[in-house]
Design a protein around this motif. Structure first.
Motif, PDB file in Angstrom:
ATOM      1  N   MET A 267      51.964  -6.034  35.478  1.00 23.07           N
ATOM      2  CA  MET A 267      51.550  -4.779  34.834  1.00 23.07           C
ATOM      3  C   MET A 267      51.204  -3.750  35.900  1.00 23.07           C
ATOM      4  O   MET A 267      50.465  -4.033  36.828  1.00 23.07           O
ATOM      5  CB  MET A 267      50.321  -5.021  33.950  1.00 23.07           C
ATOM      6  CG  MET A 267      50.585  -5.917  32.740  1.00 23.07           C
ATOM      7  SD  MET A 267      49.207  -5.885  31.564  1.00 23.07           S
ATOM      8  CE  MET A 267      47.923  -6.754  32.463  1.00 23.07           C
ATOM      9  N   LYS A 268      51.743  -2.554  35.732  1.00 24.74           N
ATOM     10  CA  LYS A 268      51.442  -1.458  36.669  1.00 24.74           C
ATOM     11  C   LYS A 268      50.125  -0.792  36.251  1.00 24.74           C
ATOM     12  O   LYS A 268      50.008  -0.321  35.124  1.00 24.74           O
ATOM     13  CB  LYS A 268      52.559  -0.411  36.631  1.00 24.74           C
ATOM     14  CG  LYS A 268      53.864  -0.881  37.269  1.00 24.74           C
ATOM     15  CD  LYS A 268      54.854   0.269  37.495  1.00 24.74           C
ATOM     16  CE  LYS A 268      55.601   0.703  36.240  1.00 24.74           C
ATOM     17  NZ  LYS A 268      56.607  -0.249  35.767  1.00 24.74           N
TER      18      LYS A 268
ATOM     19  N   PRO B  49      47.059  -1.458  32.182  1.00 26.03           N
ATOM     20  CA  PRO B  49      47.693  -0.652  31.134  1.00 26.03           C
ATOM     21  C   PRO B  49      47.415  -1.175  29.716  1.00 26.03           C
ATOM     22  O   PRO B  49      47.597  -0.442  28.756  1.00 26.03           O
ATOM     23  CB  PRO B  49      49.185  -0.741  31.463  1.00 26.03           C
ATOM     24  CG  PRO B  49      49.322  -1.941  32.328  1.00 26.03           C
ATOM     25  CD  PRO B  49      48.038  -2.094  33.074  1.00 26.03           C
ATOM     26  N   ASN B  50      47.007  -2.439  29.610  1.00 24.59           N
ATOM     27  CA  ASN B  50      46.726  -2.973  28.270  1.00 24.59           C
ATOM     28  C   ASN B  50      45.233  -2.928  27.943  1.00 24.59           C
ATOM     29  O   ASN B  50      44.794  -3.578  26.997  1.00 24.59           O
ATOM     30  CB  ASN B  50      47.276  -4.404  28.128  1.00 24.59           C
ATOM     31  CG  ASN B  50      46.608  -5.377  29.089  1.00 24.59           C
ATOM     32  OD1 ASN B  50      45.833  -4.972  29.955  1.00 24.59           O
ATOM     33  ND2 ASN B  50      46.913  -6.663  28.935  1.00 24.59           N
TER      34      ASN B  50
ATOM     35  N   VAL C 170      42.518   1.835  20.317  1.00 25.20           N
ATOM     36  CA  VAL C 170      43.078   2.928  21.106  1.00 25.20           C
ATOM     37  C   VAL C 170      43.277   2.375  22.517  1.00 25.20           C
ATOM     38  O   VAL C 170      42.346   1.790  23.088  1.00 25.20           O
ATOM     39  CB  VAL C 170      42.101   4.124  21.156  1.00 25.20           C
ATOM     40  CG1 VAL C 170      42.680   5.254  22.004  1.00 25.20           C
ATOM     41  CG2 VAL C 170      41.763   4.629  19.758  1.00 25.20           C
ATOM     42  N   LEU C 171      44.471   2.537  23.063  1.00 24.23           N
ATOM     43  CA  LEU C 171      44.648   2.150  24.458  1.00 24.23           C
ATOM     44  C   LEU C 171      43.993   3.212  25.332  1.00 24.23           C
ATOM     45  O   LEU C 171      44.040   4.409  25.011  1.00 24.23           O
ATOM     46  CB  LEU C 171      46.137   2.034  24.802  1.00 24.23           C
ATOM     47  CG  LEU C 171      46.844   0.795  24.268  1.00 24.23           C
ATOM     48  CD1 LEU C 171      48.355   0.919  24.481  1.00 24.23           C
ATOM     49  CD2 LEU C 171      46.315  -0.477  24.941  1.00 24.23           C
TER      50      LEU C 171
ATOM     51  N   THR D 164      41.977  -1.566  26.323  1.00 22.96           N
ATOM     52  CA  THR D 164      41.626  -0.670  25.215  1.00 22.96           C
ATOM     53  C   THR D 164      40.549   0.303  25.678  1.00 22.96           C
ATOM     54  O   THR D 164      39.844   0.054  26.667  1.00 22.96           O
ATOM     55  CB  THR D 164      41.096  -1.450  23.997  1.00 22.96           C
ATOM     56  OG1 THR D 164      39.926  -2.176  24.397  1.00 22.96           O
ATOM     57  CG2 THR D 164      42.143  -2.415  23.440  1.00 22.96           C
TER      58      THR D 164
ATOM     59  N   GLY E  11      44.941   4.514  27.963  1.00 23.47           N
ATOM     60  CA  GLY E  11      45.930   5.519  28.354  1.00 23.47           C
ATOM     61  C   GLY E  11      46.193   6.555  27.270  1.00 23.47           C
ATOM     62  O   GLY E  11      46.555   7.693  27.565  1.00 23.47           O
TER      63      GLY E  11
END
Lengths: 290, 160
Positions: B1-2, B21-22, B65-66, B24, B68
């Motif tokens: 994962m970046k 990136p994952n 909600v992520l 929340t 990002g």
């Protein structure tokens, strides 16, 4: 939580580019997608957030046609006097989605993309004869909602394609629509059975257009052609609505699950068809129970 | 994962984090920013409301909600409510009405109520019930919470 790479698209062009480059999957409000991701059940290694693309969040009226951008939230629908006038069934459905936290994020396009058999807005949209505009870098195609929903949690979207908007035509007056959801409580619950109806009457008070759609009683939300032919040309009222309800049972295939048995769903579906038709008739200015 | 870099404007202050990136929004607040007011009670199902924060003016389940997705957005958490050493009227009303027992659901319930009062300063009981319908409480119950929100609304109307 499953592993993903994350990108955010700020415009449609950006979204098409990211889809082409990454082959990722689009999320919007995330109220279904994030639940699935946290169960490692969202089939995607790359997630592209579309929720901030302002061009896909609108409600427009063009003559008798209402068009709603896919990123319109349930809260947006509830705040729209236009939708309130044109589609009380859709308002009634949006009101039953989750809680304010869900309705602030969840989108109409997301409800279609998630393609749950119990998706709250799907029966009212089907009964409004809604069409869905799918778009991609290659172009646009418009399909009836029923053709977009092709199985439980399955849509016919092709790779690179997104749901751009949903549109329906307002029925000529006198007309009305209604939605009823049976669930275990009012907030935060999934439909056991849901039914939407839409009726348009002629000058003599006969049904010129009668539509019935049901949720949570088949692999997808479904229209009932049998109920609709039982309504066509008839005088609205208890007898006609009972016949339509009996006919609707031929178009559904409910299963039993944690929420209800199949037999209970059939029984409830028949009664809800009558109630939804009464609601649509009342909204059209008719007398209920006459 | 970046890893991704995200700026959240938390209770008025821009905070930039580099995170998975994952992640929340809930866990960005808790793990990356050390704000433990938003709670995880249902395990990322969006069922309990204990993680409720106000995102650009709207009450949301921060577990759905992520981080990002919230990049550049305003996030109000329970930590930002008290001003100048004074509890917010909602916080005080929850305490004084006895609307708090174990306290686990309280931050989320107060933020759901604040989102209501921000747009409807004089809500009906039905509006209060609706506003709290996504916030599960398993010990105090809702009667006192509803009374607390009503009391806070009244107090805030005197201040105005």
């Amino acid at each position: 939580m499953q592993e993903i790479d994350f990108y955010r698209a700020d415009s449609l062009d950006d979204l098409y580019r990211l889809l082409a480059e990454t082959g990722g999957r689009v999320i919007a409000g995330g109220t279904d997608a994030l639940v699935q991701m946290q169960r490692d059940a969202f089939p995607a290694a790359v997630v592209i957030d579309a929720s901030r693309i302002a061009d896909l969040r609108y409600i427009r009226e063009d003559g008798d046609r209402i068009e709603i951008g896919a990123l319109t939230t349930y809260a947006d629908l509830l705040a729209s006097s236009l939708v309130r006038r044109a589609a009380p069934s859709l308002i009634a459905a949006a009101e039953t989605v989750g809680a304010p936290q869900t309705r602030a994020r969840g989108t109409l396009g997301g409800n279609i993309a998630n393609a749950s058999p119990a998706g709250d807005t799907l029966p009212p949209l089907l009964a409004l004869d809604a069409s869905v505009t799918l778009s991609s870098a290659r172009g646009v195609r418009v399909l009836p909602l029923g053709e977009v929903l092709c199985g439980s949690r399955q849509t016919c979207l092709e790779p690179g394609e997104i749901i751009a908007s949903i549109a329906f035509r307002r029925l000529p007056d006198p007309s009305g629509s209604a939605f009823i959801k049976l669930s275990n409580r009012r907030g935060m619950s999934i439909a056991v059975v849901s039914v939407a109806a839409a009726l348009a009457l002629d000058a003599a008070g006969r049904i010129v257009e009668g539509r019935v759609a049901l949720g949570a009683v088949a692999p997808t939300a479904v229209r009932s052609p049998a109920a609709e032919s039982a309504l066509a040309g008839e005088v609205p009222g208890a007898e006609t609505f009972r016949r339509a309800a009996r006919a609707a049972l031929g178009d559904i295939a409910p299963i039993g699950d944690v929420r209800a048995t199949a037999a209970y769903r059939r029984e409830a579906a028949a009664r809800l068809v009558i109630r939804a038709l009464n609601g649509a008739w009342e909204h059209a200015g008719g007398r209920v129970g006459a | 994962m970046k890893p991704i870099t995200v700026t959240l404007i938390v209770n008025g202050e821009p905070r930039t984090i580099t995170t998975e990136p994952n992640k929340t929004l809930l866990y960005a607040l808790r793990d990356d920013l050390g704000l433990y007011g938003a709670k995880d009670a249902c395990g990322g199902e969006g069922e309990c409301g204990a993680c409720t924060v106000i995102l650009d003016g709207e009450p949301v389940n921060s577990c759905l909600v992520l981080a990002g997705q919230a990049d550049g957005c305003h996030v109000e958490t329970i930590e930002g409510l008290a001003a100048g050493g004074q509890l917010h009227p909602l916080q005080r009303a929850f305490v004084e009405t006895g609307a708090v027992q174990c306290g686990f659901c309280t931050p989320g319930a107060i933020l759901a109520a604040k989102a209501l009062l921000d747009r409807a300063p004089d809500p009906t009981d039905d509006q209060i019930r609706e506003a709290l319908s996504g916030n599960l409480c398993r010990c105090t119950g809702y009667t006192k919470m509803i009374a607390a929100v009503r009391r806070a609304a009244e107090e805030m109307s005197h201040v105005r």
